[in-house]
Design an enzyme around this catalytic site. Structure first.
Site, short mmCIF file in Angstrom:
data_model
loop_
_atom_site.label_atom_id
_atom_site.label_comp_id
_atom_site.label_asym_id
_atom_site.label_seq_id
_atom_site.Cartn_x
_atom_site.Cartn_y
_atom_site.Cartn_z
N ASP A 273 -7.96 3.43 2.40
CA ASP A 273 -7.00 3.38 1.30
C ASP A 273 -5.57 3.49 1.85
O ASP A 273 -5.06 4.58 2.08
CB ASP A 273 -7.28 4.52 0.31
CG ASP A 273 -6.35 4.47 -0.91
OD1 ASP A 273 -5.63 3.47 -1.06
OD2 ASP A 273 -6.36 5.44 -1.70
N LYS A 280 1.04 4.09 0.79
CA LYS A 280 1.12 5.55 0.99
C LYS A 280 2.09 5.86 2.13
O LYS A 280 2.16 5.09 3.09
CB LYS A 280 -0.25 6.09 1.40
CG LYS A 280 -1.26 6.22 0.29
CD LYS A 280 -2.56 6.83 0.81
CE LYS A 280 -3.63 6.88 -0.27
NZ LYS A 280 -3.33 7.76 -1.40
N ASP A 291 -11.96 7.76 2.29
CA ASP A 291 -11.96 7.37 0.88
C ASP A 291 -13.27 6.70 0.44
O ASP A 291 -13.40 6.28 -0.70
CB ASP A 291 -10.74 6.47 0.59
CG ASP A 291 -10.18 6.72 -0.80
OD1 ASP A 291 -10.46 7.78 -1.39
OD2 ASP A 291 -9.47 5.82 -1.31
N GLU A 352 -6.53 3.02 -7.04
CA GLU A 352 -7.48 1.91 -6.93
C GLU A 352 -8.93 2.34 -7.17
O GLU A 352 -9.75 1.54 -7.61
CB GLU A 352 -7.36 1.25 -5.55
CG GLU A 352 -8.11 1.92 -4.41
CD GLU A 352 -7.68 3.35 -4.11
OE1 GLU A 352 -6.53 3.71 -4.46
OE2 GLU A 352 -8.49 4.12 -3.55
N ARG A 354 -10.34 4.23 -9.36
CA ARG A 354 -10.79 4.14 -10.75
C ARG A 354 -11.06 2.69 -11.16
O ARG A 354 -11.87 2.43 -12.05
CB ARG A 354 -9.77 4.82 -11.68
CG ARG A 354 -8.39 4.25 -11.63
CD ARG A 354 -7.33 5.21 -12.17
NE ARG A 354 -6.96 6.23 -11.20
CZ ARG A 354 -6.12 7.23 -11.45
NH1 ARG A 354 -5.56 7.36 -12.62
NH2 ARG A 354 -5.85 8.12 -10.51
N1 BES Z 1 -7.78 8.11 -2.31
C1 BES Z 1 -6.71 8.65 -3.04
C2 BES Z 1 -6.90 10.14 -3.41
C3 BES Z 1 -7.01 11.12 -2.26
C4 BES Z 1 -5.90 11.87 -1.89
C5 BES Z 1 -8.20 11.32 -1.62
C6 BES Z 1 -6.00 12.79 -0.86
C7 BES Z 1 -8.30 12.24 -0.59
C8 BES Z 1 -7.22 12.98 -0.22
C9 BES Z 1 -6.51 7.87 -4.35
O1 BES Z 1 -6.86 6.54 -4.31
C10 BES Z 1 -5.06 7.93 -4.68
O2 BES Z 1 -4.29 7.45 -3.91
N2 BES Z 1 -4.73 8.54 -5.80
C11 BES Z 1 -3.37 8.67 -6.22
C12 BES Z 1 -3.30 8.37 -7.68
C13 BES Z 1 -1.92 8.22 -8.22
C14 BES Z 1 -1.26 6.97 -7.68
C15 BES Z 1 -1.98 8.18 -9.72
C16 BES Z 1 -2.93 10.10 -5.92
O3 BES Z 1 -3.72 11.02 -6.09
O4 BES Z 1 -1.79 10.26 -5.48
ZN ZN Z 2 -8.36 6.06 -2.91
ZN ZN Z 3 -5.31 5.28 -3.57
#
Ligand code: BES
Ligand code: ZN
Ligand code: ZN
Length: 501
Positions: A273, A280, A291, A352, A354
């Site tokens: 991811d 990110k 992920d 992504e 969801r």
């Molecule tokens: N894969 C990430 C969530 C994650 C964060 C997993 C840290 C493991 C450790 C997910 O896809 C994500 O990026 N979520 C975002 C959502 C936001 C953009 C609404 C997040 O949590 O920042």
């Molecule tokens: Zn993710």
């Molecule tokens: Zn993500």
């Protein structure tokens, strides 16, 4: 590592390291500790005082063994409160035993069968927890190291005083081995770098699981074209920025006898991811090979089913893809249509998971499962809420939530329930589509992610969502037996639940 249980006198065991446990507030004058004290020349309480040992969890007292003790070292471990009625202290103590043995280069450990003198103790469950801890603690991921870390421990003997308990312990140890094997499968998959753990490789692993299943596990594998035909456009939107081909994996376990229930297990399978165009920051991306941990947990569970032989039909679903930025990538503001015709505004390409789960849920509900559970490293917000070690549970069914919380507790995995706050649903309303993939406020992101997923759950479908963003991957050591890196979170809880049905 061989693990056995036998009856005997722990202090006379032929081992490199002898391990005994002491509860908090235990009477230092009891017959057993008096004997230990005599064997080490009457210095036990003095040494306990200087090493600040009082029997609390995580405390240990290492003594060089003398005279009547048949090993080089004697390790005394804190077991915590005797009335706590859970196995946390035992699990932790076994982890410290492994760490100490590694440090000392001990090959053979003899350990006291903990809890034999307690009213709440159940021999099978205790031996299982102890053996699980030994196996999980001695896990090592060194595939990519040119110099391998040599694990020194070859044998662990759990020494009991009562032959009835020893007999029960053997079943517990066998179960522990099965569970630890499932946990290891999940950990290896997550620890493998994303360059190698691609959607194609995940599909191969799924195929390999069917091959070792003696015909009890089958696979349906959809490539991109097949997914297109199934209108899985939310999933494919995430995949479109990557050069790695996506796969939708369905594993099917059928018991030999008629199934009592049908279960669907859905695992988030983002093999890397990056965030996509909503890229990110570097530090957040560093661990994003994790992920696909939800998918790894599902595969870990499936790898044990032929041996576990439960009387339930189980389907596993994984929408496997990378999330990458490129000229083909999905853009913030794009609108996609999931396979149930719900339109989704993709306001942030980093939300992504969801999107892929939406299409996986729709597919999973076609078999009309009695229960649908998903495991997903879904939100950083879950880590803000519960920290790194605790997973978040959200469910539309009270009894099911209670069951999962109870199974997690006995399995030794930390799980805490969070609410599906119906009024927060307005926060994922879109001006231009049926739903938006991120909320309009920066708060409660774990809940709005849960609510987004619920949009793809049918009215009568019993469902639980487990956000494992924190505990799936340990950036520091969580417990003495849970070292850094992938943890295989969820395998233990799911197996506990499946075998109880
Ligand atoms: N894969 C990430 C969530 C994650 C964060 C997993 C840290 C493991 C450790 C997910 O896809 C994500 O990026 N979520 C975002 C959502 C936001 C953009 C609404 C997040 O949590 O920042
Ligand atoms: Zn993710
Ligand atoms: Zn993500």
């Amino acid at each position: 590592m061989q693990i056995t249980c036998s009856k005997g006198d722990i202090l006379q065991s032929q081992a490199d390291l002898i391990v005994i446990g002491v509860y908090e507030n235990e009477d230092w004058d009891n017959p057993f500790l008096t004997r230990v004290n005599e064997l080490i020349n009457g210095k036990l309480t003095k040494l306990a005082k200087t090493q600040e040992f009082s029997g609390k969890i995580e405390e240990s007292l290492l003594l060089s063994a003398k005279n009547g003790i048949a090993s080089d070292y004697l390790l005394i471990l804190g077991l915590g409160s005797q009335t706590a009625n859970d196995l946390i202290g035992f699990r932790d103590a076994c982890g410290i035993a492994v760490q100490t043995a590694r440090r000392l280069g001990s090959q053979i450990i003899a350990i006291e069968f903990f809890g034999e003198d307690s009213d709440t103790f159940q021999a099978t469950a205790t031996a299982q927890a102890m053996a699980e801890s030994f196996l999980i603690a001695s896990y090592n991921f060194d595939v990519y190291k040119t110099k391998k870390d040599l694990s020194t421990i070859t044998a662990v003997t759990i020494i009991g005083e009562n032959s009835h308990d020893v007999k029960k312990a053997k079943n517990g140890i066998e179960k522990a081995r099965l569970i630890a094997d499932g946990v290891t499968v999940a950990r290896d998959l997550v620890n493998t770098p994303a360059q190698d753990m691609t959607p194609t490789r995940l599909s191969q692993v799924a195929k390999e699981i069917t091959q070792i299943s003696k015909g009890s596990v089958k696979i349906k594998l959809f490539d991109k074209e097949k997914c297109k035909k199934k209108n899985m456009n939310a999933f494919l939107a995430v995949a479109q920025g990557s050069n790695e081909p996506p796969f939708f994996i369905e594993l099917i376990y059928k018991p030999s006898k008629p199934a009592k229930k049908i279960i669907a297990l859905v695992g988030k399978g983002i093999t890397f991811d990056s965030g996509g165009l909503s890229l990110k920051p570097g530090q957040h991306m560093e661990t994003m090979k994790c992920d696909m941990a939800g998918a790894a947990t599902v595969l870990g569970v499936f790898s044990t089913l032929a041996r576990l032989n439960p009387r339930v039909e189980i389907h596993g679903y994984i929408a496997a893809t990378e999330n990458m930025p490129s000229g083909n990538a999905i853009r913030p503001g794009d609108i996609v249509c999931a396979s149930n015709n719900t339109t989704i505004e993709i306001a942030n390409t980093d939300a992504e998971g969801r999107l892929t789960l939406a299409d996986a849920f729709i597919q999973a509900q076609k078999i009309k499962p009695d229960y649908l559970v998903d495991l997903a490293t879904l939100t950083g917000a879950c880590m803000v809420a519960l920290g790194e070690e605790v997973a978040g549970l959200m469910s539309n069914n009270r009894d099911f939530a209670t069951t999962l919380l109870e199974k997690a507790q006995t399995a030794g995995e930390l799980l805490w329930e969070l609410p599906l706050v119906a009024s927060y649903d307005k926060l994922i309303k879109s001006e231009v589509a049926d739903v938006k993939n991120i909320p309009s406020v920066p708060y409660g992101g774990v809940l709005t992610a849960g609510l987004f997923l619920q949009r793809f759950i049918g009215p009568n479908q019993i469902w639980a969502h487990i956000d494992i963003a924190g505990p799936a991957f340990a950036e520091r050591e969580f417990a003495s037996y849970l070292t850094k890196g992938a943890t295989g979170y969820g395998v233990r809880t799911l197996i506990k639940w499946i075998e109880s049905m």
